[in-house]
Design an enzyme around this catalytic site. Structure first.
Site, mmCIF file in Angstrom:
data_model
loop_
_atom_site.group_PDB
_atom_site.id
_atom_site.type_symbol
_atom_site.label_atom_id
_atom_site.label_comp_id
_atom_site.label_asym_id
_atom_site.label_seq_id
_atom_site.Cartn_x
_atom_site.Cartn_y
_atom_site.Cartn_z
ATOM 1 N N LYS A 61 0.859 -1.183 0.000
ATOM 2 C CA LYS A 61 0.000 0.000 0.000
ATOM 3 C C LYS A 61 0.895 1.233 0.000
ATOM 4 O O LYS A 61 2.052 1.171 0.430
ATOM 5 C CB LYS A 61 -0.893 0.017 1.249
ATOM 6 C CG LYS A 61 -2.175 0.826 1.096
ATOM 7 C CD LYS A 61 -3.226 0.068 0.304
ATOM 8 C CE LYS A 61 -4.561 0.794 0.299
ATOM 9 N NZ LYS A 61 -5.607 0.007 -0.376
ATOM 10 N N GLY A 106 -20.031 7.178 -1.314
ATOM 11 C CA GLY A 106 -19.111 7.736 -2.293
ATOM 12 C C GLY A 106 -18.813 6.731 -3.378
ATOM 13 O O GLY A 106 -19.703 6.127 -3.961
#
Length: 363
Positions: free
Chosen positions: A80, A188
């Protein structure tokens, strides 16, 4: 404040910091494991309060990616990245290209993609300097918006969790959610797609989001959806299913204490505020579908891009999240452990078994 990376991330293979004063880039890439293949994980662009907060987040998220890839059956490891700053004011082509040059120096140990604060168009900029990018726009041969299959996978996992509570429906599998009240926190990127699946399945959907335009868009598209003012108000509603789809650590002790839902299944990463929360969920008879099990659809989508993207193939792979979730919940029941621990056991077994074989042939 001094940071001991070895203490904070003792099981990570590599943690690299980047700083480009000319563009304002401050980034961290964490590679948790390459036992199954090169690490793949999105780039989160977020205004962290401190470098320590950013480091803690990227270490946590990268570890989760290793388990997510393993459980999804992918030949990929976990990594990540975070870029520290407000994307609304700091993001620029120059910064993204500087970031791309940084990722390129890792030589393919880490492939980057989209996450909170970054989009497929941003990955196109990164790819102008870097060969190890996925999640690009369709115009550039990419998979496009990975939230589409993330939501689809969460929906499939939710069907499996709901079936474990309310039994096998007599009609289509989706009918297990018909008439059920599902609360979605965050509409979202992923949440809005999940709402569509739920409405089509006949669920009664209640939503919340601090960003008013997101709520308005969902309500315009799906007039039957009801909105409430806050997450606190949502979890206090009489729900059958709760779907956290915003940022992590949504399942706190306070939330679980008031939650009426029998199932928790959402898209957010790292939903448990601390390890003890899952025991509280189990004690209250709430089935928790582990986040990294059910939200792997986006990873499956961008991973498929590395083969030459086929939406149909990626969707078929994401549909198997239903089977994976069932396997996790069945193992949890058989072993008498929490679902998150059962998911960990399945992922760790694959990392050990396949990783050992990779070592024989690749090492």
């Amino acid at each position: 404040m001094s940071l001991d990376v070895f203490e904070l991330g003792p099981d990570h293979e590599q943690v690299v910091f980047a700083h480009d004063p000319a563009t304002g880039l401050r980034a961290i890439v964490a590679i948790h494991s390459t036992a199954l293949g090169p690490a793949l994980g999105g780039t989160r662009f977020h205004p962290y309060a401190s470098t320590a907060d950013a480091l803690a987040d990227v270490l946590d998220l990268s570890r989760g990616m290793s388990y997510k890839a393993a459980l999804a059956g992918l030949d990929l490891g976990g990594g990540k990245a975070v870029i520290i700053g407000d994307p609304a004011t700091l993001k620029s082509e120059a910064l993204l290209r500087a970031y791309g040059r940084f990722v390129q120096t890792l030589g393919g140990r880490y492939y980057t993609a989209c996450d909170v604060g970054t989009y497929s168009e941003d990955m196109d900029h990164v790819a102008r300097e870097c060969s190890f990018v996925t999640g690009r726009t369709v115009a550039h041969g990419g998979a496009g918006d990975s939230s589409v299959l993330t939501a689809f996978g969460v929906f499939r996992g939710m069907l499996a969790a709901a079936e474990s509570v309310w039994g096998t429906p007599s009609g289509a599998l989706e009918s297990v959610l018909e008439g059920r009240v599902v609360g979605v926190a965050g509409v979202g990127k992923v949440g809005r797609h999940l709402v569509r699946h739920l409405v089509e399945a006949g669920a009664q959907v209640v939503v919340t989001d601090p960003y008013a335009p997101a709520l308005e868009q969902v309500r315009e598209t799906h007039p039957s959806v009801r909105a409430v003012a806050s997450t606190e108000a949502l979890v206090a509603e009489p729900l059958d299913v709760y779907a956290p789809c915003a940022l992590g650590h949504a399942l706190t002790d306070d939330v679980v204490d008031v939650l009426s839902a029998r199932v928790v299944c959402g898209a957010a990463n790292n939903q448990l505020a601390h390890p003890g929360v899952e025991k509280t969920l189990a004690d209250r008879g709430i089935v928790y579908a582990p986040d990294y099990c059910v939200n792997a659809g986006g990873l499956i989508q961008v991973a498929d891009e590395l083969e030459g993207f086929s939406f149909e193939r990626a969707q078929q792979r994401a549909a198997r999240i239903y089977d994976t979730t069932r396997a996790v919940l069945e193992l949890a029941a058989t072993d008498g452990v929490a679902p998150a621990l059962a998911a960990d056991r399945l992922a760790e077994q694959r990392m050990r078994d396949v990783g050992r074989l990779r070592g024989i042939w690749v090492g």
